[in-house]
Motif scaffolding. Structure first.
Motif, PDB file in Angstrom:
ATOM      1  N   SER A   1       0.845  -1.190   0.000  1.00  0.00           N
ATOM      2  CA  SER A   1       0.000   0.000   0.000  1.00  0.00           C
ATOM      3  C   SER A   1       0.882   1.242   0.000  1.00  0.00           C
ATOM      4  O   SER A   1       2.062   1.184   0.311  1.00  0.00           O
TER       5      SER A   1
ATOM      6  N   PRO B   1      -4.581   0.917  -1.610  1.00  0.00           N
ATOM      7  CA  PRO B   1      -5.835   1.144  -2.332  1.00  0.00           C
ATOM      8  C   PRO B   1      -6.923   1.636  -1.393  1.00  0.00           C
ATOM      9  O   PRO B   1      -6.957   1.307  -0.214  1.00  0.00           O
TER      10      PRO B   1
ATOM     11  N   THR C   1     -10.743   1.991   0.071  1.00  0.00           N
ATOM     12  CA  THR C   1     -11.845   1.041   0.254  1.00  0.00           C
ATOM     13  C   THR C   1     -12.921   1.330  -0.783  1.00  0.00           C
ATOM     14  O   THR C   1     -13.283   2.473  -1.031  1.00  0.00           O
TER      15      THR C   1
ATOM     16  N   ASP D   1     -10.442   0.203  -6.763  1.00  0.00           N
ATOM     17  CA  ASP D   1      -9.736  -0.879  -7.449  1.00  0.00           C
ATOM     18  C   ASP D   1      -8.631  -1.413  -6.538  1.00  0.00           C
ATOM     19  O   ASP D   1      -7.796  -0.664  -6.049  1.00  0.00           O
ATOM     20  N   ALA D   2      -8.638  -2.718  -6.315  1.00  0.00           N
ATOM     21  CA  ALA D   2      -7.654  -3.334  -5.418  1.00  0.00           C
ATOM     22  C   ALA D   2      -6.246  -3.292  -6.012  1.00  0.00           C
ATOM     23  O   ALA D   2      -5.256  -3.401  -5.293  1.00  0.00           O
TER      24      ALA D   2
END
Length: 112
Positions: A2, A22, A24, A27-28
């Motif tokens: 992250s 990312p 919440t 896009d992950a």
């Protein structure tokens, strides 16, 4: 993995608080913090510069190419015009020299 996007002032001078990538509900794959000083966003490519679709950037490129093409044609036409005018000036110039009525003499010598 992250990334942290720090807080920033947007174009309207409004403070936008920092966030993690990312986000919440987003896009992950968007794990990088991208953007500029006045706009930041999460993206999946660390070398991404603009948050726009590629088609938008494509039209910018087409516009730039059209503008450069027009400028090149104008420059080419200008060069051709200058060459034609120079040729016409040289070709229409009289070939015989004009008589000024003065004869050149060497200094210190007199003619009889």
């Amino acid at each position: 993995m992250s990334a942290e996007c720090s807080s920033y002032l947007n174009a309207d001078k409004v403070l936008v608080s920092g966030f993690s990538c990312p986000q919440t509900g987003g896009d992950a794959r968007a794990v990088y913090c991208c953007g500029f000083q006045d706009v930041k966003y999460c993206c999946d490519d660390p070398h991404s510069f603009f948050p726009y679709e590629h088609s938008y950037m494509w039209w910018l490129s087409v516009g730039a190419l059209v503008g450069l093409s027009i400028a090149a044609v104008v420059l080419f036409a200008f060069i051709i015009t200058v060459c034609v005018l120079c040729y016409l000036f040289i070709s229409t110039k009289p070939h015989s020299k004009l008589d000024t009525g003065l004869s050149l003499q060497m200094a210190g010598k007199t003619s009889c």
